[in-house]
Design an enzyme around this catalytic site. Structure first.
Site, PDB file in Angstrom:
ATOM      1  N   ARG A  80       0.740  -1.105   0.088  1.00 48.83           N
ATOM      2  CA  ARG A  80       0.024   0.146   0.004  1.00 48.83           C
ATOM      3  C   ARG A  80       1.042   0.787  -0.194  1.00 48.83           C
ATOM      4  O   ARG A  80       1.688   1.394   0.991  1.00 48.83           O
ATOM      5  CB  ARG A  80      -0.873   0.062   1.164  1.00 48.83           C
ATOM      6  N   HIS A 124      -3.353  10.933   1.022  1.00 51.84           N
ATOM      7  CA  HIS A 124      -2.465  10.615   2.235  1.00 51.84           C
ATOM      8  C   HIS A 124      -2.143  12.055   2.720  1.00 51.84           C
ATOM      9  O   HIS A 124      -0.877  12.155   2.839  1.00 51.84           O
ATOM     10  CB  HIS A 124      -1.485   9.502   2.225  1.00 51.84           C
ATOM     11  N   GLU A 169      -7.620   8.491   6.592  1.00 50.50           N
ATOM     12  CA  GLU A 169      -7.814   9.315   7.743  1.00 50.50           C
ATOM     13  C   GLU A 169      -8.321  10.700   7.676  1.00 50.50           C
ATOM     14  O   GLU A 169      -7.620  11.580   7.827  1.00 50.50           O
ATOM     15  CB  GLU A 169      -6.575   9.145   8.703  1.00 50.50           C
ATOM     16  N   ASN A 296      -7.501   1.831  10.015  1.00 47.75           N
ATOM     17  CA  ASN A 296      -6.089   1.791  10.745  1.00 47.75           C
ATOM     18  C   ASN A 296      -6.137   1.919  12.368  1.00 47.75           C
ATOM     19  O   ASN A 296      -6.990   2.637  12.735  1.00 47.75           O
ATOM     20  CB  ASN A 296      -5.361   3.486  10.551  1.00 47.75           C
ATOM     21  N   TYR A 298      -3.990   1.842  16.101  1.00 47.01           N
ATOM     22  CA  TYR A 298      -2.909   2.014  16.848  1.00 47.01           C
ATOM     23  C   TYR A 298      -2.950   1.739  18.397  1.00 47.01           C
ATOM     24  O   TYR A 298      -2.355   1.144  18.991  1.00 47.01           O
ATOM     25  CB  TYR A 298      -2.136   3.229  16.541  1.00 47.01           C
ATOM     26  N   GLU A 366      -3.684  -0.109   8.277  1.00 48.89           N
ATOM     27  CA  GLU A 366      -2.320   0.220   9.202  1.00 48.89           C
ATOM     28  C   GLU A 366      -2.322  -0.286  10.480  1.00 48.89           C
ATOM     29  O   GLU A 366      -3.496  -0.219  10.990  1.00 48.89           O
ATOM     30  CB  GLU A 366      -2.029   1.828   9.233  1.00 48.89           C
TER      31      GLU A 366
HETATM   32  C1  GBH Z   1      -1.431   7.346  10.801  1.00 53.11           C
HETATM   33  O1  GBH Z   1      -1.960   8.284  11.608  1.00 53.11           O
HETATM   34  C2  GBH Z   1      -1.124   7.802   9.367  1.00 53.11           C
HETATM   35  O2  GBH Z   1      -2.045   7.409   8.471  1.00 53.11           O
HETATM   36  C3  GBH Z   1       0.385   7.447   9.056  1.00 53.11           C
HETATM   37  O3  GBH Z   1       0.666   8.377   8.029  1.00 53.11           O
HETATM   38  C4  GBH Z   1       1.222   7.686  10.503  1.00 53.11           C
HETATM   39  O4  GBH Z   1       2.585   7.589   9.979  1.00 53.11           O
HETATM   40  C5  GBH Z   1       1.033   6.702  11.279  1.00 53.11           C
HETATM   41  O5  GBH Z   1      -0.465   6.530  11.601  1.00 53.11           O
HETATM   42  C6  GBH Z   1       1.505   6.772  12.684  1.00 53.11           C
HETATM   43  O6  GBH Z   1       1.285   7.754  13.298  1.00 53.11           O
HETATM   44  O7  GBH Z   1       2.249  14.725  15.564  1.00 53.11           O
HETATM   45  O8  GBH Z   1       2.266  14.735  17.920  1.00 53.11           O
HETATM   46  O9  GBH Z   1       0.752  16.263  16.302  1.00 53.11           O
HETATM   47  C7  GBH Z   1      -2.246   7.984  12.976  1.00 53.11           C
HETATM   48  C8  GBH Z   1      -3.171   8.866  13.811  1.00 53.11           C
HETATM   49  C9  GBH Z   1      -3.236  11.286  14.202  1.00 53.11           C
HETATM   50  C10 GBH Z   1      -1.074   9.946  14.912  1.00 53.11           C
HETATM   51  C11 GBH Z   1      -2.186  12.522  14.401  1.00 53.11           C
HETATM   52  C12 GBH Z   1      -0.333  11.165  15.270  1.00 53.11           C
HETATM   53  C13 GBH Z   1      -0.654  13.500  15.360  1.00 53.11           C
HETATM   54  C14 GBH Z   1       0.235  13.545  16.575  1.00 53.11           C
HETATM   55  N1  GBH Z   1      -2.077  10.164  13.906  1.00 53.11           N
HETATM   56  N2  GBH Z   1      -1.217  12.320  15.379  1.00 53.11           N
HETATM   57  S1  GBH Z   1       1.350  14.874  16.568  1.00 53.11           S
END
Ligand code: GBH
Length: 466
Positions: A80, A124, A169, A296, A298, A366
């Site tokens: 992806r 993205h 997202e 996605n 986490y 993800e």
């Molecule tokens: C995903 O976002 C994204 O799709 C991907 O690009 C990214 O690399 C991955 O997860 C890991 O984070 O930067 O401190 O302001 C997940 C949701 C929302 C997580 C925004 C980080 C910003 C925190 N993301 N958040 S900050």
């Protein structure tokens, strides 16, 4: 290296790895690419950690052959990646950039030659700057430009791409970008963010129409749905949980999968979401059937009631909905500061399935973790915590599948360490370590573990060749 029990996933379940254009490509001003809002944002002092930018990133634009070789060696079924909109259309709309088109042709062909099925994300987060200058996602014309871009990509690559993801997202594009202000374009708005949310959905609907017309194979959208829990059973915490569910999840899932706007918008945003940007027919456009939903995941979040930071509803940003986010999980944390709670993944998937019985099949687009990932002098990265994270989250997917949730595949975030947006290069999510001075790639222990898992899965579930 892989230790049983393997996650008990069905035959036909597919494994992949994911990346995104601005996080890996670099070559920001090469090959006729136009600037995006992330170029502008990352070049604005104080916006990213240490002033990090995606100017070079992993230099994937020049090293894609090496990266495809890493994918082939990893044994993934699918990769992806996202297309940089301003590489194809430097101004977002209008003149096409042939060098940009040719780059993704080469990438797609290299993947197919390696036996890897391409999955393309169209957006993205890297909106062409010219479109931002014209109002960005706050205006409807940006959604129309997105449809033009989707049609161009589908026409050019549709014969070779198996899976299309319109948006990654949209929560982040709308709310982290226009309300938290921590992502590009970096503003703190109330109505603007809510208009952006709606126009992103309209853009998705228009793109689905174009992709279908061009004969695209599988079409979906990727959401970062949050598994939210209430801090207590007190009525005020439960009400805060409901508002957070609207903000994080239902603003997307209700129009996409239930044909309506969220019921609790007024409680959440004092009616501001119901703005003049909503036109008759939009719900029908947005709710067009999809072939899959990308999820996605986490970490989970616990929600408690909190006073609004801005008492005047007219001046509140769209994320100031009177909630506090807590972390009572008592678990290990990743370097992002996120709690590791795999059971929340099963809960999210099962909850989604329960709530929307007509949901299309799910792809995990993800899942992964940032860890300290020290490169040893002999060129190894012993990332045992990442292996545990991935194993436990795959087991959580298997629990949901066993309970009847239709999950078809799983993409690890990420193939490579890369530009982690506002957090710059300190957060390492890759199965492959990247040295940002030399751009040398070094597979981590988790890379070999994932390869073993994929091999074992295929050996266990597939009929031997006759
Ligand atoms: C995903 O976002 C994204 O799709 C991907 O690009 C990214 O690399 C991955 O997860 C890991 O984070 O930067 O401190 O302001 C997940 C949701 C929302 C997580 C925004 C980080 C910003 C925190 N993301 N958040 S900050």
């Amino acid at each position: 290296m892989i230790s049983p029990p393997f996650p008990d996933l069905p035959a036909g379940f597919r494994f992949g790895a994911a990346t995104a254009a601005y996080q890996i490509e670099g070559a920001h001003d090469e090959g006729g690419r136009g600037p995006s809002i992330w170029d502008t944002f990352s070049h604005t002092p104080g916006r990213t950690l240490g002033g990090a930018t995606g100017d070079t990133a992993c230099d994937h634009y020049h090293r894609y052959r090496e990266d495809v070789a890493l994918l082939r060696e990893l044994g993934v079924d699918s990769y992806r990646f996202s297309i940089s909109w301003s590489r194809l259309l430097p101004q977002g709309t209008g003149p096409v950039n042939p060098e940009g088109l040719a780059f993704y042709d080469r990438l797609v062909d290299e993947l197919l030659a390696a036996g890897i099925s391409p999955a393309v994300t169209l957006y993205h987060w890297d909106l062409p700057q010219t479109l931002e200058d014209g109002g960005g996602w706050r205006v409807r014309s940006t959604a129309e430009a997105f449809a033009e871009y989707a049609a161009l990509a589908a026409e050019r690559y549709g014969d070779r791409v198996e899976r299309w993801i319109t948006l990654n997202e949209p929560y982040c594009s709308a709310f982290v970008g226009h309300a938290e202000g921590r992502h590009a374009p970096g503003t703190r708005e109330g109505r603007g963010a809510l208009a952006a949310a709606h126009h992103l959905l309209v853009a998705h609907g228009l793109a689905v129409r174009e992709l279908r017309a061009a004969g695209a194979r599988e079409i979906g959208i990727t959401l970062n749905l949050d598994q939210l829990d209430a801090a207590s059973r007190l009525p005020e915490d439960l009400a805060a949980l409901r508002r957070a569910e609207v903000l994080h999840n239902e603003i997307w899932t209700e129009p996409l999968f239930a044909g309506r706007y969220p019921a609790l918008e007024r409680e959440t945003w004092s009616g501001q979401a119901d703005g003049p940007w909503r036109l008759p027919g939009d719900l029908q456009l947005i709710g067009a059937p999809l072939d899959f939903l990308g999820v996605n995941f986490y970490r989970p979040i616990t929600i408690a009631a909190a006073p609004h930071r801005e008492p005047d509803p007219e001046l509140r940003t769209a994320v100031d909905i009177g909630v506090a986010e807590l972390d009572p999980y008592g678990s290990r944390h990743t370097t992002m500061g996120w709690p590791v709670v795999p059971a929340a993944f099963s809960q999210l998937l099962r909850g989604l399935d329960f709530r929307y019985p007509n949901l299309p099949p799910i792809w995990i687009t993800e899942n992964g973790t940032a860890e300290p990932d020290v490169l040893t002098p002999d060129g190894a990265v012993h990332d045992a915590d990442r292996i545990d994270y991935l194993a436990d989250h795959l087991a959580a997917v298997a629990v949901a599948v066993a309970a009847g949730v239709d999950v078809r595949g799983y993409y690890v975030w990420s193939l490579l360490d890369n530009f982690e947006w506002a957090r710059g290069y300190e957060q390492r999510f890759g199965l492959v370590h990247v040295d940002y001075d030399t751009l040398t790639r070094t597979p981590k222990d988790s890379y070999r573990w994932y390869r073993g898992l994929i091999t074992a899965h295929h050996a266990r579930t597939e009929e031997p060749a006759r």
